[in-house]
Design a protein around this motif. Structure first.
Motif, mmCIF file in Angstrom:
data_model
loop_
_atom_site.group_PDB
_atom_site.id
_atom_site.type_symbol
_atom_site.label_atom_id
_atom_site.label_comp_id
_atom_site.label_asym_id
_atom_site.label_seq_id
_atom_site.Cartn_x
_atom_site.Cartn_y
_atom_site.Cartn_z
ATOM 1 N N HIS A 1 0.871 -1.184 0.000
ATOM 2 C CA HIS A 1 0.000 0.000 0.000
ATOM 3 C C HIS A 1 0.906 1.232 0.000
ATOM 4 O O HIS A 1 1.823 1.329 0.830
ATOM 5 N N ASN A 2 0.665 2.150 -0.920
ATOM 6 C CA ASN A 2 1.449 3.391 -1.015
ATOM 7 C C ASN A 2 2.958 3.140 -0.990
ATOM 8 O O ASN A 2 3.700 3.756 -0.224
ATOM 9 N N ASN A 3 3.397 2.188 -1.805
ATOM 10 C CA ASN A 3 4.822 1.862 -1.957
ATOM 11 C C ASN A 3 5.482 1.373 -0.667
ATOM 12 O O ASN A 3 6.675 1.576 -0.454
ATOM 13 N N LYS A 4 4.695 0.710 0.171
ATOM 14 C CA LYS A 4 5.213 0.104 1.401
ATOM 15 C C LYS A 4 4.710 -1.329 1.478
ATOM 16 O O LYS A 4 3.592 -1.626 1.063
ATOM 17 N N ALA A 5 5.552 -2.209 2.026
ATOM 18 C CA ALA A 5 5.182 -3.614 2.203
ATOM 19 C C ALA A 5 4.811 -3.873 3.659
ATOM 20 O O ALA A 5 5.426 -3.325 4.576
ATOM 21 N N LEU A 6 3.821 -4.724 3.851
ATOM 22 C CA LEU A 6 3.328 -5.053 5.183
ATOM 23 C C LEU A 6 4.088 -6.258 5.750
ATOM 24 O O LEU A 6 4.178 -7.297 5.096
ATOM 25 N N LEU A 7 4.614 -6.093 6.960
ATOM 26 C CA LEU A 7 5.265 -7.198 7.672
ATOM 27 C C LEU A 7 4.768 -7.210 9.112
ATOM 28 O O LEU A 7 4.395 -6.174 9.662
#
Length: 148
Positions: A15-21
């Motif tokens: 989302h918005n050039n970020k990865a979820l971890l």
């Protein structure tokens, strides 16, 4: 020595050039959302279920190809990668890796899931030293594919 193998599904959510971890409760390091595929569950459905359970997000899987119309035969959404992961010397995971987009950044993991979950931009992913190499590579590839 007998090696057992389990099927798993992992979803790299962007989302918005970020990865979820999230911080994995048992392993103690950052991983994408995912888990074991339940009996009789399709891999892409496990990817969606795990994303929902662990983040609260309804995500849309990236599927680069239109499914073929074949009557009663269903063309399943294809994973971006299928990895063979050594968990220990007696156990491996065959991991279906999916990339997904989220329309929102608001996280609400289900009770019992890791509460330590957040979005990582590219620069931060590249600086983290305690991440498995494949997590960094997959996360960066997913961000690149969804980049606006």
């Amino acid at each position: 020595m007998e090696v057992t193998r389990h099927f798993t599904a992992t979803t790299i959510v962007v989302h918005n050039n970020k990865a979820l971890l999230h911080m994995h409760k048992k392993l103690g390091f950052w991983l994408p959302v995912g888990g074991h595929i339940d009996r009789d569950e399709l891999p892409h459905m496990a990817a969606l279920r795990e994303a929902k359970e662990e983040s609260g997000l309804d995500v849309e899987l990236l599927n680069g190809e239109e499914p073929l119309e074949m009557g009663d035969v269903l063309d399943l959404p294809k994973p971006r990668h299928i990895l063979l992961e050594n968990i220990n010397k007696f156990h491996q995971h065959i991991d279906f890796i999916y990339y997904a987009n989220s329309k929102t950044s608001e996280l609400l993991p289900e009770d019992g899931e890791s509460g330590d979950i957040r979005w990582f931009p590219e620069e931060e992913l590249k600086k983290l030293t305690d991440l498995p190499e494949n997590v960094v590579a997959l996360s960066l590839e997913a961000i690149k594919l969804f980049k606006k």
